[in-house]
Every structure is written in structure tokens, then in C-alpha cells.
Design a protein around this motif. Structure first.
Motif, PDB file in Angstrom:
ATOM      1  N   GLY A   1       0.838  -1.378  -0.294  1.00  0.00           N
ATOM      2  CA  GLY A   1       0.004   0.017   0.009  1.00  0.00           C
ATOM      3  C   GLY A   1       0.826   1.379   0.032  1.00  0.00           C
ATOM      4  N   SER A   2       2.099   1.066   0.740  1.00  0.00           N
ATOM      5  CA  SER A   2       2.804   2.435   0.756  1.00  0.00           C
ATOM      6  C   SER A   2       3.308   2.599  -0.685  1.00  0.00           C
ATOM      7  CB  SER A   2       3.988   2.155   1.676  1.00  0.00           C
ATOM      8  OG  SER A   2       4.972   3.133   1.609  1.00  0.00           O
ATOM      9  N   SER A   3       3.692   1.580  -1.211  1.00  0.00           N
ATOM     10  CA  SER A   3       4.498   1.788  -2.866  1.00  0.00           C
ATOM     11  C   SER A   3       3.272   2.154  -3.619  1.00  0.00           C
ATOM     12  CB  SER A   3       4.839   0.467  -3.164  1.00  0.00           C
ATOM     13  OG  SER A   3       5.354   0.509  -4.475  1.00  0.00           O
ATOM     14  N   ALA A   4       2.196   1.539  -3.459  1.00  0.00           N
ATOM     15  CA  ALA A   4       1.020   2.037  -4.449  1.00  0.00           C
ATOM     16  C   ALA A   4       0.532   3.289  -4.192  1.00  0.00           C
ATOM     17  CB  ALA A   4      -0.066   0.800  -4.234  1.00  0.00           C
ATOM     18  N   TYR A   5       0.450   3.845  -2.969  1.00  0.00           N
ATOM     19  CA  TYR A   5       0.035   5.151  -2.527  1.00  0.00           C
ATOM     20  C   TYR A   5       0.975   6.069  -3.496  1.00  0.00           C
ATOM     21  CZ  TYR A   5      -0.893   9.464  -0.494  1.00  0.00           C
ATOM     22  OH  TYR A   5      -1.248  10.925  -0.106  1.00  0.00           O
ATOM     23  N   ASN A   6       2.361   5.989  -3.140  1.00  0.00           N
ATOM     24  CA  ASN A   6       3.293   6.742  -3.727  1.00  0.00           C
ATOM     25  C   ASN A   6       3.209   7.074  -5.184  1.00  0.00           C
ATOM     26  OD1 ASN A   6       4.497   7.831  -1.347  1.00  0.00           O
ATOM     27  ND2 ASN A   6       5.668   5.895  -1.055  1.00  0.00           N
ATOM     28  N   GLN A   7       2.901   5.894  -5.858  1.00  0.00           N
ATOM     29  CA  GLN A   7       2.879   5.736  -7.388  1.00  0.00           C
ATOM     30  C   GLN A   7       1.544   6.352  -7.982  1.00  0.00           C
ATOM     31  OE1 GLN A   7       3.897   1.819  -8.717  1.00  0.00           O
ATOM     32  NE2 GLN A   7       5.189   1.499  -6.993  1.00  0.00           N
ATOM     33  N   ASN A   8       0.470   6.145  -7.123  1.00  0.00           N
ATOM     34  CA  ASN A   8      -0.990   6.713  -7.720  1.00  0.00           C
ATOM     35  C   ASN A   8      -1.456   7.761  -7.105  1.00  0.00           C
ATOM     36  OD1 ASN A   8      -1.093   4.516  -9.873  1.00  0.00           O
ATOM     37  ND2 ASN A   8      -0.629   3.145  -8.111  1.00  0.00           N
ATOM     38  N   CYS A   9      -1.210   7.972  -5.753  1.00  0.00           N
ATOM     39  CA  CYS A   9      -2.155   9.016  -4.980  1.00  0.00           C
ATOM     40  C   CYS A   9      -1.130  10.191  -4.579  1.00  0.00           C
ATOM     41  CB  CYS A   9      -2.547   8.189  -3.727  1.00  0.00           C
ATOM     42  SG  CYS A   9      -3.409   6.604  -4.108  1.00  0.00           S
ATOM     43  N   ALA A  10      -0.096   9.977  -4.456  1.00  0.00           N
ATOM     44  CA  ALA A  10       0.753  11.138  -3.703  1.00  0.00           C
ATOM     45  C   ALA A  10       0.704  12.348  -4.571  1.00  0.00           C
ATOM     46  CB  ALA A  10       2.267  10.564  -3.608  1.00  0.00           C
ATOM     47  N   ALA A  11       0.694  12.328  -6.002  1.00  0.00           N
ATOM     48  CA  ALA A  11       0.572  13.583  -6.733  1.00  0.00           C
ATOM     49  C   ALA A  11      -0.424  14.463  -6.201  1.00  0.00           C
ATOM     50  CB  ALA A  11       0.602  12.941  -8.167  1.00  0.00           C
ATOM     51  N   CYS A  12      -1.426  14.037  -5.984  1.00  0.00           N
ATOM     52  CA  CYS A  12      -2.581  14.888  -5.526  1.00  0.00           C
ATOM     53  C   CYS A  12      -2.913  14.830  -4.223  1.00  0.00           C
ATOM     54  CB  CYS A  12      -4.040  14.406  -6.143  1.00  0.00           C
ATOM     55  SG  CYS A  12      -3.975  14.395  -8.017  1.00  0.00           S
ATOM     56  N   HIS A  13      -2.532  13.728  -3.330  1.00  0.00           N
ATOM     57  CA  HIS A  13      -2.981  13.822  -1.939  1.00  0.00           C
ATOM     58  C   HIS A  13      -1.516  14.087  -1.080  1.00  0.00           C
ATOM     59  CE1 HIS A  13      -7.184  12.661  -1.804  1.00  0.00           C
ATOM     60  NE2 HIS A  13      -6.841  11.855  -3.047  1.00  0.00           N
ATOM     61  N   GLY A  14      -0.611  14.006  -1.720  1.00  0.00           N
ATOM     62  CA  GLY A  14       0.802  14.514  -0.792  1.00  0.00           C
ATOM     63  C   GLY A  14       1.521  13.278  -0.357  1.00  0.00           C
ATOM     64  N   LEU A  15       2.690  13.648  -0.450  1.00  0.00           N
ATOM     65  CA  LEU A  15       3.745  12.447   0.143  1.00  0.00           C
ATOM     66  C   LEU A  15       3.385  12.160   1.714  1.00  0.00           C
ATOM     67  CD1 LEU A  15       7.142  13.868  -1.241  1.00  0.00           C
ATOM     68  CD2 LEU A  15       5.727  11.729  -2.200  1.00  0.00           C
ATOM     69  N   GLU A  16       3.453  10.908   2.041  1.00  0.00           N
ATOM     70  CA  GLU A  16       3.026  10.643   3.207  1.00  0.00           C
ATOM     71  C   GLU A  16       1.516  10.863   3.632  1.00  0.00           C
ATOM     72  OE1 GLU A  16       5.868  11.866   6.233  1.00  0.00           O
ATOM     73  OE2 GLU A  16       7.718  11.165   4.903  1.00  0.00           O
ATOM     74  N   ALA A  17       0.796  11.186   2.794  1.00  0.00           N
ATOM     75  CA  ALA A  17      -0.769  11.484   2.919  1.00  0.00           C
ATOM     76  C   ALA A  17      -0.707  12.886   3.397  1.00  0.00           C
ATOM     77  CB  ALA A  17      -1.524  10.515   3.587  1.00  0.00           C
ATOM     78  N   LYS A  18       0.130  13.793   3.325  1.00  0.00           N
ATOM     79  CA  LYS A  18       0.065  15.031   3.850  1.00  0.00           C
ATOM     80  C   LYS A  18      -0.250  15.831   2.791  1.00  0.00           C
ATOM     81  CE  LYS A  18       3.702  14.157   7.535  1.00  0.00           C
ATOM     82  NZ  LYS A  18       5.010  14.407   7.779  1.00  0.00           N
ATOM     83  N   SER A  19      -1.373  16.414   2.780  1.00  0.00           N
ATOM     84  CA  SER A  19      -1.876  17.212   1.556  1.00  0.00           C
ATOM     85  C   SER A  19      -1.133  18.590   1.534  1.00  0.00           C
ATOM     86  CB  SER A  19      -3.481  17.277   1.552  1.00  0.00           C
ATOM     87  OG  SER A  19      -3.830  18.154   0.622  1.00  0.00           O
ATOM     88  N   GLY A  20      -1.269  19.058   0.488  1.00  0.00           N
ATOM     89  CA  GLY A  20      -0.622  20.260   0.166  1.00  0.00           C
ATOM     90  C   GLY A  20      -1.696  21.363  -0.116  1.00  0.00           C
ATOM     91  N   GLY A  21      -2.827  20.991   0.010  1.00  0.00           N
ATOM     92  CA  GLY A  21      -4.072  21.599  -0.083  1.00  0.00           C
ATOM     93  C   GLY A  21      -4.710  21.499  -1.748  1.00  0.00           C
ATOM     94  N   ILE A  22      -4.303  20.494  -2.330  1.00  0.00           N
ATOM     95  CA  ILE A  22      -4.939  20.045  -3.622  1.00  0.00           C
ATOM     96  C   ILE A  22      -6.250  19.261  -3.156  1.00  0.00           C
ATOM     97  CG2 ILE A  22      -4.513  19.127  -5.573  1.00  0.00           C
ATOM     98  CD1 ILE A  22      -1.802  20.061  -6.173  1.00  0.00           C
ATOM     99  N   ALA A  23      -5.836  18.300  -2.458  1.00  0.00           N
ATOM    100  CA  ALA A  23      -6.988  17.125  -2.475  1.00  0.00           C
ATOM    101  C   ALA A  23      -6.907  16.990  -0.801  1.00  0.00           C
ATOM    102  CB  ALA A  23      -6.540  16.021  -2.976  1.00  0.00           C
TER     103      ALA A  23
END
Length: 146
Positions: free
Chosen positions: A63-85
Motif C-alpha cells: 500500500g505504501s508503494s502503491a500510494y506513492n505511485q498513484n495517489c501522492a501526486a494529488c494527496h501529498g507525500l506521506e498522505a500530507k495534503s498540500g491543499g490540492i486534495a
């Protein structure tokens, strides 16, 4: 306005444009699911990897790898949003959080005809998405006490 200021202003506008238009455009990345038990076609209502202790640790790693590949661009690294999502660390742990998570990854999110989040279940398997959810619970504000 000097050339340096113009270039910086143009780059800032381009960056804002990329952020605004990039949201919802997904280039899914494959997820290596080796070792995870197949879950079938029918979507489960709760994360099966939470209770299955043998599978949980592997699911978190995947899940960590999959998140970084597919989700982090919008939801932020380590799931810390930068305000986009949304900041996914705020997602409630447990079955109630699973309900919201499943709804969002299966149906996506559209507002006023604009895709805010694509239907990720169209791109990633149930196993990959529940593995991401397993990892998200390890970084959640409830888990880390933030």
C-alpha cells in the motif's frame, strides 16, 4: 518588468495551471501484489487486510508503494495534503472510514462536471486499493496521535 521577473511570473502561472488541470488526470502505475490473497471481483465493504494479521504487514508495504505511485501526486507525500486534495491522514480508521474510502475509490468525485478524483477502481484492483487503505491507517492522525 525585467525578463527575470517575467520568466518567474510565467513559471508560477504555468505551475498553477498544471496543478489545476492535472487533478483528475491519472496515469495509473502497476502495483506488485505478490503474496496478497485475491479478493475477487465483488467489492468488500471493509478492509480485509486489517484483521488478517498474516496479510496486514504485506498489505501495508504494498500500500505504501502503491500510494506513492498513484495517489501522492494529488494527496501529498506521506498522505500530507498540500491543499490540492483532502489530507488522507484525517480519514477515520476502521469500518466507517472504509465506507467513505470505498465510496470514493469506486465512484470517484465529480463536482459541477469537473472530475476531482477519478474512479480509481477503474485503474487499480481491489487488492491494491485495500492495501493503500491499510497503509493509510498506519499514517492516520488517529494512529499517530497528531
Amino acid at each position: 518588468m525585467n525578463i527575470k521577473v517575467r520568466i518567474m511570473a510565467s513559471m508560477a502561472l504555468l505551475g498553477c495551471s498544471l496543478v489545476a488541470h492535472g487533478h483528475g488526470n491519472v496515469t495509473p502505475q502497476g502495483v506488485d501484489l505478490r503474496g496478497l490473497e485475491p479478493l475477487g471481483e465483488e467489492w468488500l465493504d471493509v478492509n480485509p487486510y486489517r484483521e488478517d494479521h498474516e496479510q496486514h504487514e504485506l498489505a501495508v508495504d504494498i500500500g505504501s508503494s502503491a500510494y506513492n505511485q498513484n495517489c501522492a501526486a494529488c494527496h501529498g507525500l506521506e498522505a500530507k495534503s498540500g491543499g490540492i486534495a483532502p489530507d488522507l491522514r484525517e480519514l477515520e480508521n476502521g469500518d466507517y472510514g472504509d465506507e467513505w474510502y470505498k465510496e470514493r475509490v469506486v465512484n470517484g468525485s465529480v463536482r459541477n462536471g469537473r472530475v476531482l478524483m477519478p474512479k480509481m477502481a477503474d485503474f487499480l484492483s481491489q487488492e491494491a486499493l485495500w492495501a493503500i487503505r491499510a497503509w493509510l491507517e498506519t499514517v492516520s492522525m488517529e494512529t499517530t496521535g497528531q
